[in-house]
Design an enzyme around this catalytic site. Structure first.
Site, mmCIF file in Angstrom:
data_model
loop_
_atom_site.group_PDB
_atom_site.id
_atom_site.type_symbol
_atom_site.label_atom_id
_atom_site.label_comp_id
_atom_site.label_asym_id
_atom_site.label_seq_id
_atom_site.Cartn_x
_atom_site.Cartn_y
_atom_site.Cartn_z
ATOM 1 N N SER A 85 0.852 -1.188 0.000
ATOM 2 C CA SER A 85 0.000 0.000 0.000
ATOM 3 C C SER A 85 0.885 1.235 0.000
ATOM 4 O O SER A 85 2.054 1.179 0.397
ATOM 5 C CB SER A 85 -0.957 0.011 1.198
ATOM 6 O OG SER A 85 -0.268 -0.129 2.420
ATOM 7 N N ALA A 129 -4.613 18.562 10.329
ATOM 8 C CA ALA A 129 -5.256 18.793 11.624
ATOM 9 C C ALA A 129 -6.423 19.751 11.477
ATOM 10 O O ALA A 129 -6.330 20.782 10.826
ATOM 11 C CB ALA A 129 -4.237 19.367 12.609
ATOM 12 N N HIS A 181 -7.549 9.410 5.591
ATOM 13 C CA HIS A 181 -7.109 9.665 6.962
ATOM 14 C C HIS A 181 -8.140 10.529 7.678
ATOM 15 O O HIS A 181 -8.871 11.305 7.057
ATOM 16 C CB HIS A 181 -5.767 10.396 6.961
ATOM 17 C CG HIS A 181 -4.603 9.522 6.654
ATOM 18 N ND1 HIS A 181 -3.387 9.620 7.296
ATOM 19 C CD2 HIS A 181 -4.452 8.515 5.750
ATOM 20 C CE1 HIS A 181 -2.551 8.727 6.810
ATOM 21 N NE2 HIS A 181 -3.168 8.050 5.864
ATOM 22 N N ARG A 209 -5.310 10.060 16.322
ATOM 23 C CA ARG A 209 -5.591 11.189 17.194
ATOM 24 C C ARG A 209 -5.153 12.475 16.522
ATOM 25 O O ARG A 209 -5.842 13.481 16.542
ATOM 26 C CB ARG A 209 -4.871 11.019 18.539
ATOM 27 C CG ARG A 209 -5.320 12.014 19.591
ATOM 28 C CD ARG A 209 -4.242 12.302 20.614
ATOM 29 N NE ARG A 209 -3.092 12.993 20.029
ATOM 30 C CZ ARG A 209 -2.018 13.323 20.717
ATOM 31 N NH1 ARG A 209 -1.916 12.981 21.984
ATOM 32 N NH2 ARG A 209 -1.012 13.963 20.133
ATOM 33 N N ASP A 262 -1.576 15.092 15.380
ATOM 34 C CA ASP A 262 -0.593 15.930 16.064
ATOM 35 C C ASP A 262 -1.227 17.255 16.476
ATOM 36 O O ASP A 262 -2.198 17.712 15.864
ATOM 37 C CB ASP A 262 0.596 16.213 15.144
ATOM 38 C CG ASP A 262 1.361 14.951 14.788
ATOM 39 O OD1 ASP A 262 1.439 14.054 15.649
ATOM 40 O OD2 ASP A 262 1.866 14.867 13.650
ATOM 41 N N HIS A 264 5.527 6.350 20.938
ATOM 42 C CA HIS A 264 4.957 7.656 20.614
ATOM 43 C C HIS A 264 5.611 8.724 21.493
ATOM 44 O O HIS A 264 5.847 8.496 22.688
ATOM 45 C CB HIS A 264 3.444 7.635 20.846
ATOM 46 C CG HIS A 264 2.751 8.857 20.336
ATOM 47 N ND1 HIS A 264 2.724 10.041 21.034
ATOM 48 C CD2 HIS A 264 2.056 9.076 19.181
ATOM 49 C CE1 HIS A 264 2.045 10.944 20.346
ATOM 50 N NE2 HIS A 264 1.641 10.384 19.210
ATOM 51 N N ALA A 314 3.942 9.227 24.849
ATOM 52 C CA ALA A 314 3.627 8.072 25.696
ATOM 53 C C ALA A 314 4.476 8.074 26.962
ATOM 54 O O ALA A 314 5.661 8.430 26.928
ATOM 55 C CB ALA A 314 3.848 6.777 24.932
ATOM 56 N N ASP A 345 2.309 2.799 25.739
ATOM 57 C CA ASP A 345 2.055 2.996 24.307
ATOM 58 C C ASP A 345 1.372 1.770 23.707
ATOM 59 O O ASP A 345 0.410 1.887 22.938
ATOM 60 C CB ASP A 345 3.384 3.270 23.602
ATOM 61 C CG ASP A 345 3.198 3.931 22.245
ATOM 62 O OD1 ASP A 345 2.179 4.611 22.045
ATOM 63 O OD2 ASP A 345 4.092 3.763 21.403
ATOM 64 N N LYS A 349 -7.130 0.786 20.954
ATOM 65 C CA LYS A 349 -7.602 1.127 19.611
ATOM 66 C C LYS A 349 -8.056 -0.115 18.849
ATOM 67 O O LYS A 349 -9.073 -0.086 18.148
ATOM 68 C CB LYS A 349 -6.496 1.869 18.841
ATOM 69 C CG LYS A 349 -6.190 3.245 19.408
ATOM 70 C CD LYS A 349 -5.205 4.033 18.564
ATOM 71 C CE LYS A 349 -3.790 3.564 18.702
ATOM 72 N NZ LYS A 349 -2.823 4.464 17.997
ATOM 73 N N GLN A 357 4.672 3.992 12.350
ATOM 74 C CA GLN A 357 5.537 5.091 11.957
ATOM 75 C C GLN A 357 6.766 4.497 11.276
ATOM 76 O O GLN A 357 7.113 3.329 11.483
ATOM 77 C CB GLN A 357 5.948 5.863 13.220
ATOM 78 C CG GLN A 357 6.909 7.007 13.006
ATOM 79 C CD GLN A 357 6.307 8.104 12.151
ATOM 80 O OE1 GLN A 357 6.334 7.984 10.920
ATOM 81 N NE2 GLN A 357 5.768 9.142 12.763
#
Length: 294
Positions: free
Chosen positions: A12, A48, A74, A104, A106, A148, A151, A157, A164, A175
């Site tokens: 992907s 955001a 997203h 969540r 940034d 993260h 975290a 984390d 989730k 990441q």
């Protein structure tokens, strides 16, 4: 070593929405170049608070209608109410998009920490649960092999990732990282925590080493010393390009050896670098369909 003799993992690609007319051309060239590699899906990032909402929607619509690809939109919790956020998801569904990467998000530019909107979602787990309630979406979430930045600990984390997944996500996408051992340790820790969902490695072919180092610092992703030394020895842009291909191919080969069943590539809308990595790994390009080229 390349993977031609082995079964290749699913594939992907991540794109970002264009900021300019020139960016729109680059995005479409990226889609046109990479779609023939047969990705399971492509994702389009989302700024955001909806700062790229219109451009994200336009990009998704173009990819769906012209390239006939499965697209994941997203979605973040930043600077938006619950209803505003879910309306974006409903808009994705109206375009035929059934995949969402739920994050969540940034903090907005200039802010140092995430503060939930008064009427918004406080976490990605809350967002996932709400998405599961309003639509038949396949939901992916973020994961962080090197923890993260916010975290409290690696354990905390992973506990958050489990929340989730338990809320309804079916996949975690990591990441980017450059040392496979970081991913493998993380994958093992997820399994020990009872996370059965696939953990998909995110791979970043390096377009510009200096810019990547700055970006990695913001993400708290480590850049090993051997990479600094290797790029310092690259005398020409072509040397650096070939080095980037070789590093990404070697990383993916190692991940495939460890049983990874899917690779998610952060393209930065740079199709040639991603294409060359995938072709070296053994992925075969097929022509775009007539419908996609129309």
């Amino acid at each position: 070593m390349t993977t031609q003799s082995r079964a290749l993992p699913g594939l992907s690609f991540e794109f970002f929405p264009p900021h300019t007319p020139e960016g729109s051309l680059r995005l479409w060239r990226s889609v046109e170049r990479l779609a023939p590699l047969g990705p399971s899906f492509v994702s389009v990032t989302y700024g955001a608070g909806g700062t790229t909402r219109d451009r994200t929607n336009a990009a998704i619509q173009t990819i769906v209608s012209r390239a006939r690809l499965n697209v994941a939109g997203h979605l973040t919790c930043v600077d938006a109410s619950r209803e505003e956020t879910l309306e974006v998801a409903r808009g994705y569904a109206r375009m035929g998009v059934r995949r969402i990467v739920a994050l969540r998000g940034d903090p907005p530019k200039g802010e140092t920490r995430f503060v939930p909107h008064p009427d918004g979602f406080a976490s990605a787990a809350e967002l996932v649960a709400a998405l599961r309630a309003v639509g038949d979406f396949e939901i992916a979430v973020g994961a962080y092999p090197e923890v993260h930045p916010e975290a409290a600990s690696a354990t905390a984390d992973i506990d958050n990732l489990k929340r989730k997944i338990d809320a309804g996500a079916s996949t975690a996408i990591t990441q980017f990282f450059f040392e496979n051992e970081d991913f493998l340790r993380f994958r093992d820790a997820c399994a020990r925590a009872g996370i059965a969902a696939p953990v998909v490695p995110g791979v970043l072919p390096v377009e510009n080493f200096g810019k990547m180092v700055n970006f990695a610092a913001r993400c708290r992703s480590s850049v090993p010393e051997w990479m600094h030394k290797a790029y310092a020895r690259a005398e020409t842009p072509e040397d650096a390009y070939q080095l980037s291909v070789a590093i990404a191919v070697d990383q993916c080969d190692g991940l495939i050896d460890e049983g990874v069943e899917h690779l998610h590539v952060y393209t930065l809308n740079n199709p040639d670098l991603t294409f060359d990595v995938c072709r070296t790994l053994g992925y075969v390009a097929a022509p775009l369909s007539a419908a996609a080229q129309a």
